[in-house]
Design an enzyme around this catalytic site. Structure first.
Site, short mmCIF file in Angstrom:
data_model
loop_
_atom_site.label_atom_id
_atom_site.label_comp_id
_atom_site.label_asym_id
_atom_site.label_seq_id
_atom_site.Cartn_x
_atom_site.Cartn_y
_atom_site.Cartn_z
N ASP A 10 -11.22 67.31 80.98
CA ASP A 10 -11.29 65.85 80.98
C ASP A 10 -10.54 65.20 79.84
O ASP A 10 -10.28 63.99 79.87
CB ASP A 10 -12.75 65.40 80.89
CG ASP A 10 -13.36 65.71 79.51
OD1 ASP A 10 -13.32 66.89 79.10
OD2 ASP A 10 -13.84 64.78 78.84
N ASP B 136 -17.73 70.25 78.25
CA ASP B 136 -18.19 68.88 78.00
C ASP B 136 -17.26 67.86 78.63
O ASP B 136 -16.04 67.88 78.40
CB ASP B 136 -18.26 68.64 76.49
CG ASP B 136 -19.32 69.50 75.82
OD1 ASP B 136 -20.42 69.00 75.58
OD2 ASP B 136 -19.04 70.68 75.55
N ASP C 168 -13.10 73.64 81.42
CA ASP C 168 -13.66 73.01 80.23
C ASP C 168 -15.15 72.75 80.51
O ASP C 168 -15.60 72.81 81.67
CB ASP C 168 -12.90 71.71 79.96
CG ASP C 168 -13.45 70.93 78.79
OD1 ASP C 168 -13.83 71.56 77.79
OD2 ASP C 168 -13.51 69.69 78.89
#
Length: 250
Positions: free
Chosen positions: A202, A25, A23
């Site tokens: 996240d 961001d 991922d």
């Protein structure tokens, strides 16, 4: 599950046999008040390029951003990628971008409804993504429950679409695609096939990618302290993730 904390030396001996799915961001780069304000730290692009070479090209970005935006952020580096949570997919760095077809009339109607909802509410930002539309509320967190309720009501009469909630964002997108499906698709093709997957992210939007990695006897790496999660490993923040990448790329 409570993920096991690791450090920047973890998996160093076996990294060459892995397929890596990152991922962006909140994982590779720190979050910003607005998506367009993020900063790619010095050194990260070079580390990703070296790490990709070390795993034989089996490194892909799996992000909520559009692939064109990923290419802009990480230029001149181009990588295999899944964008918009799997609505876009590129098998190779120089390959074509495939896009899941969407009903433009429905997408335009949803975008207009979100824009009308956001009008007059400071701190809200509607982001058309091409095949989906998102509303960000990082600058107005108290509005989160109202936004989620509005999205659910809006989609109650829109079959084939669903709301995907993340960190201070709700995205409206077509059914049938997610980050897990993107990881599965990569793992069926060279150079990813036959490797042990590691998926890092996240947010709750990364849980499908985590589950896909675990189905293939891989590693699901949560960046941050969000729970619950199916992840089995954890790093504390994007800075630690970048340190891990720097170490693994050597």
């Amino acid at each position: 599950m409570t993920p096991q904390a690791i450090d920047s030396t973890a998996f160093a001996d076996s990294i060459s046999g892995m397929a890596l799915f990152f991922d962006v961001d909140g994982c590779l780069i720190d979050l910003a008040e607005r998506p367009e304000d993020v900063v790619v730290p010095p050194g990260l692009i070079g580390d990703l390029e070296r790490l990709s070479a070390r795993v034989g090209g089996a490194l892909a970005l799996v992000s909520g951003r559009a692939i064109a935006d990923l290419d802009r952020l990480f230029a001149p580096l181009s990588l295999p990628a899944a964008g918009q949570h799997g609505l876009e997919w590129r098998a190779t760095p120089a390959g074509p971008v495939e896009r899941i077809p969407v009903d433009r009339a429905v997408l335009d109607r949803l975008a207009a409804a979100l824009a009308e909802f956001a009008a007059g509410k400071p701190g809200l930002r509607v982001e058309p993504k091409g095949a989906a539309v998102a509303i960000h509320y990082r600058q107005a967190p108290a509005l989160g429950p109202e936004i989620i309720a509005f999205a659910d009501t809006l989609l109650a009469g829109t079959p084939g679409w669903h709301a995907l909630s993340g960190k201070m964002v709700v995205e409206l997108k077509p059914d049938g695609v997610d980050k897990g499906a993107a990881v599965d698709r990569f793992l069926a093709l060279p150079p990813f096939a036959g490797r042990r997957p590691l998926a890092a992210g996240d947010d709750v939007t990364d849980e499908d990618a985590f589950a896909a990695a675990l189905r293939h006897d891989g590693i699901a790496l949560q960046v941050g302290d969000r729970e619950p999660t199916v992840a089995n490993r954890r790093l504390p923040d994007p800075a630690a993730m970048r340190a891990w990448i720097a170490h693994a790329s050597r």
